[in-house]
Design a protein around this motif. Structure first.
Motif, PDB file in Angstrom:
ATOM      1  N   PHE A 103       0.833  -1.202   0.000  1.00 44.71           N
ATOM      2  CA  PHE A 103       0.000   0.000   0.000  1.00 44.71           C
ATOM      3  C   PHE A 103       0.874   1.261   0.000  1.00 44.71           C
ATOM      4  CE2 PHE A 103      -2.343   3.417   1.987  1.00 44.71           C
ATOM      5  CZ  PHE A 103      -3.573   3.355   1.343  1.00 44.71           C
ATOM      6  N   ASN A 104       1.900   1.282   0.849  1.00 42.87           N
ATOM      7  CA  ASN A 104       2.804   2.440   0.919  1.00 42.87           C
ATOM      8  C   ASN A 104       3.501   2.682  -0.410  1.00 42.87           C
ATOM      9  OD1 ASN A 104       2.285   3.132   3.578  1.00 42.87           O
ATOM     10  ND2 ASN A 104       3.876   1.811   4.364  1.00 42.87           N
ATOM     11  N   ARG A 105       3.961   1.606  -1.046  1.00 40.18           N
ATOM     12  CA  ARG A 105       4.622   1.729  -2.351  1.00 40.18           C
ATOM     13  C   ARG A 105       3.687   2.372  -3.371  1.00 40.18           C
ATOM     14  NH1 ARG A 105       6.890  -3.297  -1.967  1.00 40.18           N
ATOM     15  NH2 ARG A 105       5.117  -4.182  -3.032  1.00 40.18           N
ATOM     16  N   GLU A 106       2.441   1.933  -3.371  1.00 42.99           N
ATOM     17  CA  GLU A 106       1.451   2.492  -4.301  1.00 42.99           C
ATOM     18  C   GLU A 106       1.122   3.944  -3.945  1.00 42.99           C
ATOM     19  OE1 GLU A 106      -0.008   0.915  -7.000  1.00 42.99           O
ATOM     20  OE2 GLU A 106       1.241  -0.826  -6.661  1.00 42.99           O
ATOM     21  N   ALA A 107       0.979   4.229  -2.663  1.00 45.56           N
ATOM     22  CA  ALA A 107       0.625   5.587  -2.225  1.00 45.56           C
ATOM     23  C   ALA A 107       1.699   6.600  -2.619  1.00 45.56           C
ATOM     24  CB  ALA A 107       0.387   5.625  -0.717  1.00 45.56           C
ATOM     25  N   LEU A 108       2.959   6.174  -2.615  1.00 44.87           N
ATOM     26  CA  LEU A 108       4.048   7.075  -2.991  1.00 44.87           C
ATOM     27  C   LEU A 108       3.976   7.494  -4.458  1.00 44.87           C
ATOM     28  CD1 LEU A 108       7.024   5.448  -1.062  1.00 44.87           C
ATOM     29  CD2 LEU A 108       5.909   7.639  -0.569  1.00 44.87           C
ATOM     30  N   GLU A 109       3.268   6.727  -5.261  1.00 45.47           N
ATOM     31  CA  GLU A 109       3.160   7.044  -6.681  1.00 45.47           C
ATOM     32  C   GLU A 109       1.995   7.973  -6.997  1.00 45.47           C
ATOM     33  OE1 GLU A 109       3.445   3.723  -9.336  1.00 45.47           O
ATOM     34  OE2 GLU A 109       4.757   2.642  -7.958  1.00 45.47           O
ATOM     35  N   VAL A 110       1.176   8.299  -5.992  1.00 48.70           N
ATOM     36  CA  VAL A 110       0.028   9.182  -6.200  1.00 48.70           C
ATOM     37  C   VAL A 110       0.438  10.607  -5.872  1.00 48.70           C
ATOM     38  CG1 VAL A 110      -2.353   9.694  -5.531  1.00 48.70           C
ATOM     39  CG2 VAL A 110      -1.573   7.321  -5.649  1.00 48.70           C
ATOM     40  N   ARG A 111       0.267  11.470  -6.827  1.00 47.99           N
ATOM     41  CA  ARG A 111       0.648  12.872  -6.655  1.00 47.99           C
ATOM     42  C   ARG A 111      -0.434  13.625  -5.884  1.00 47.99           C
ATOM     43  NH1 ARG A 111       2.875  15.736 -11.843  1.00 47.99           N
ATOM     44  NH2 ARG A 111       4.512  14.281 -11.368  1.00 47.99           N
ATOM     45  N   ASP A 112      -0.015  14.514  -4.988  1.00 52.23           N
ATOM     46  CA  ASP A 112      -0.919  15.369  -4.211  1.00 52.23           C
ATOM     47  C   ASP A 112      -2.008  14.566  -3.507  1.00 52.23           C
ATOM     48  OD1 ASP A 112       0.518  17.599  -5.138  1.00 52.23           O
ATOM     49  OD2 ASP A 112      -0.732  17.720  -6.934  1.00 52.23           O
ATOM     50  N   LEU A 113      -1.615  13.533  -2.824  1.00 57.59           N
ATOM     51  CA  LEU A 113      -2.567  12.640  -2.162  1.00 57.59           C
ATOM     52  C   LEU A 113      -3.083  13.262  -0.872  1.00 57.59           C
ATOM     53  CD1 LEU A 113      -3.931   9.879  -2.149  1.00 57.59           C
ATOM     54  CD2 LEU A 113      -1.896   8.968  -1.032  1.00 57.59           C
ATOM     55  N   ASP A 114      -4.385  13.343  -0.763  1.00 61.84           N
ATOM     56  CA  ASP A 114      -5.037  13.870   0.430  1.00 61.84           C
ATOM     57  C   ASP A 114      -4.936  12.822   1.545  1.00 61.84           C
ATOM     58  OD1 ASP A 114      -7.059  14.353   2.420  1.00 61.84           O
ATOM     59  OD2 ASP A 114      -8.058  15.693   1.016  1.00 61.84           O
ATOM     60  N   PRO A 115      -4.500  13.208   2.737  1.00 61.14           N
ATOM     61  CA  PRO A 115      -4.372  12.249   3.840  1.00 61.14           C
ATOM     62  C   PRO A 115      -5.683  11.519   4.165  1.00 61.14           C
ATOM     63  CG  PRO A 115      -3.249  14.269   4.409  1.00 61.14           C
ATOM     64  CD  PRO A 115      -3.984  14.528   3.121  1.00 61.14           C
ATOM     65  N   MET A 116      -6.822  12.185   4.024  1.00 61.63           N
ATOM     66  CA  MET A 116      -8.100  11.520   4.298  1.00 61.63           C
ATOM     67  C   MET A 116      -8.370  10.412   3.286  1.00 61.63           C
ATOM     68  SD  MET A 116      -9.363  12.325   7.096  1.00 61.63           S
ATOM     69  CE  MET A 116     -10.872  11.406   6.906  1.00 61.63           C
ATOM     70  N   VAL A 117      -7.978  10.626   2.039  1.00 62.73           N
ATOM     71  CA  VAL A 117      -8.142   9.586   1.019  1.00 62.73           C
ATOM     72  C   VAL A 117      -7.242   8.408   1.360  1.00 62.73           C
ATOM     73  CG1 VAL A 117      -7.835   9.023  -1.425  1.00 62.73           C
ATOM     74  CG2 VAL A 117      -8.833  11.217  -0.771  1.00 62.73           C
ATOM     75  N   THR A 118      -6.030   8.687   1.809  1.00 61.30           N
ATOM     76  CA  THR A 118      -5.109   7.626   2.207  1.00 61.30           C
ATOM     77  C   THR A 118      -5.714   6.820   3.353  1.00 61.30           C
ATOM     78  OG1 THR A 118      -3.238   9.031   1.612  1.00 61.30           O
ATOM     79  CG2 THR A 118      -2.755   7.101   2.963  1.00 61.30           C
ATOM     80  N   PHE A 119      -6.248   7.517   4.340  1.00 64.77           N
ATOM     81  CA  PHE A 119      -6.862   6.843   5.481  1.00 64.77           C
ATOM     82  C   PHE A 119      -8.021   5.963   5.021  1.00 64.77           C
ATOM     83  CE2 PHE A 119     -10.272   6.781   8.621  1.00 64.77           C
ATOM     84  CZ  PHE A 119      -9.651   6.078   9.628  1.00 64.77           C
ATOM     85  N   GLN A 120      -8.900   6.516   4.186  1.00 64.23           N
ATOM     86  CA  GLN A 120     -10.059   5.756   3.707  1.00 64.23           C
ATOM     87  C   GLN A 120      -9.627   4.544   2.893  1.00 64.23           C
ATOM     88  OE1 GLN A 120     -13.238   6.068   4.514  1.00 64.23           O
ATOM     89  NE2 GLN A 120     -12.653   7.735   5.876  1.00 64.23           N
ATOM     90  N   ALA A 121      -8.653   4.746   2.019  1.00 66.98           N
ATOM     91  CA  ALA A 121      -8.175   3.653   1.172  1.00 66.98           C
ATOM     92  C   ALA A 121      -7.537   2.554   2.015  1.00 66.98           C
ATOM     93  CB  ALA A 121      -7.183   4.178   0.140  1.00 66.98           C
ATOM     94  N   LEU A 122      -6.732   2.939   2.977  1.00 60.72           N
ATOM     95  CA  LEU A 122      -6.053   1.954   3.816  1.00 60.72           C
ATOM     96  C   LEU A 122      -7.055   1.188   4.678  1.00 60.72           C
ATOM     97  CD1 LEU A 122      -3.397   0.709   4.789  1.00 60.72           C
ATOM     98  CD2 LEU A 122      -3.271   2.525   6.487  1.00 60.72           C
ATOM     99  N   SER A 123      -7.960   1.910   5.331  1.00 58.92           N
ATOM    100  CA  SER A 123      -8.903   1.232   6.222  1.00 58.92           C
ATOM    101  C   SER A 123      -9.882   0.356   5.446  1.00 58.92           C
ATOM    102  CB  SER A 123      -9.645   2.232   7.115  1.00 58.92           C
ATOM    103  OG  SER A 123     -10.375   3.140   6.347  1.00 58.92           O
ATOM    104  N   SER A 124     -10.233   0.726   4.224  1.00 57.32           N
ATOM    105  CA  SER A 124     -11.146  -0.130   3.453  1.00 57.32           C
ATOM    106  C   SER A 124     -10.423  -1.310   2.821  1.00 57.32           C
ATOM    107  CB  SER A 124     -11.886   0.681   2.390  1.00 57.32           C
ATOM    108  OG  SER A 124     -10.995   1.123   1.397  1.00 57.32           O
ATOM    109  N   GLY A 125      -9.118  -1.201   2.628  1.00 58.47           N
ATOM    110  CA  GLY A 125      -8.364  -2.288   2.006  1.00 58.47           C
ATOM    111  C   GLY A 125      -7.884  -3.351   2.967  1.00 58.47           C
ATOM    112  N   ILE A 126      -7.874  -3.041   4.264  1.00 54.96           N
ATOM    113  CA  ILE A 126      -7.375  -3.981   5.278  1.00 54.96           C
ATOM    114  C   ILE A 126      -8.419  -5.053   5.549  1.00 54.96           C
ATOM    115  CG2 ILE A 126      -6.849  -4.186   7.743  1.00 54.96           C
ATOM    116  CD1 ILE A 126      -5.433  -1.519   7.556  1.00 54.96           C
TER     117      ILE A 126
END
Length: 193
Positions: A103-126
């Motif tokens: 997940f971290n590897r993929e997140a690093l490739e997203v430009r201007d990533l909103d922290p709330m989107v990261t939180f939502q994506a991580l919590s829904s993917g776990i």
């Protein structure tokens, strides 16, 4: 001028241009110097493209950068978006640690990533229900807290799994000892000695 790898269509043109600008801006050069220095970072077909530009057809380094990107856009590495991140799910058999690393590897490739989107994506993917519940109940306020809590949970889960595995082995060994047939004669012989 600091050295950067020469561009030859094999790399991302946007990354190459941004690297050049970052290095040059440290030096504080003029627009004209940047235009004269840029061809030294090109090779092969990219250098040929530059040499075929009409003299004085570009008014600034910004124009040169735009022309460069327009010409080499087909070799651009496509950046991932938040939508890509939202589609990532922990796979069956994938540990939470492995998922978090991916997940971290993929997140690093997203430009201007909103922290709330990261939180939502991580919590829904776990898939780990306890971790998901914890993240929803606690709602970390920043990315550092989010990853710290995930790391603590992963460490705890790994320790508990190792302890459970150790207990299971001990129980199996105890069970195997109980199930072994006892030869009455040998048992008596051992006691007499």
């Amino acid at each position: 001028m600091p050295l950067i790898e020469q561009y030859d269509r094999a790399a991302d043109p946007e990354d190459h241009l941004e690297t050049f600008k970052a290095l040059m801006y440290l030096q504080g050069p003029s627009n004209a110097i940047m235009c004269r220095a840029y061809p030294s970072t090109l090779k092969g077909s990219a250098r040929q493209w530059f040499s075929h530009l009409k003299p004085q057809s570009l008014a600034s380094f910004i124009d040169l950068g735009r022309a460069f990107l327009a010409n080499f856009m087909s070799t651009r590495i496509h950046k991932k978006t938040a939508t890509n991140l939202l589609a990532i799910r922990q796979q069956t058999g994938e540990s939470t640690r492995e998922f978090l690393t991916r997940f971290n590897r993929e997140a690093l490739e997203v430009r201007d990533l909103d922290p709330m989107v990261t939180f939502q994506a991580l919590s829904s993917g776990i898939r780990d229900r306890k971790l998901k519940e914890f993240l929803i109940m606690e709602e970390p306020t920043n990315m550092y807290d989010l990853y710290s809590w995930c790391e603590k949970h992963i460490n705890l889960a790994e320790v508990l799994a190792a302890e459970q595995q150790k207990e299971s082995r001990s129980e199996r060994k105890g069970q195997e000892r109980k199930e072994q047939p006892i030869n009455g004669n040998k048992l008596m012989e051992n006691r007499e000695q």
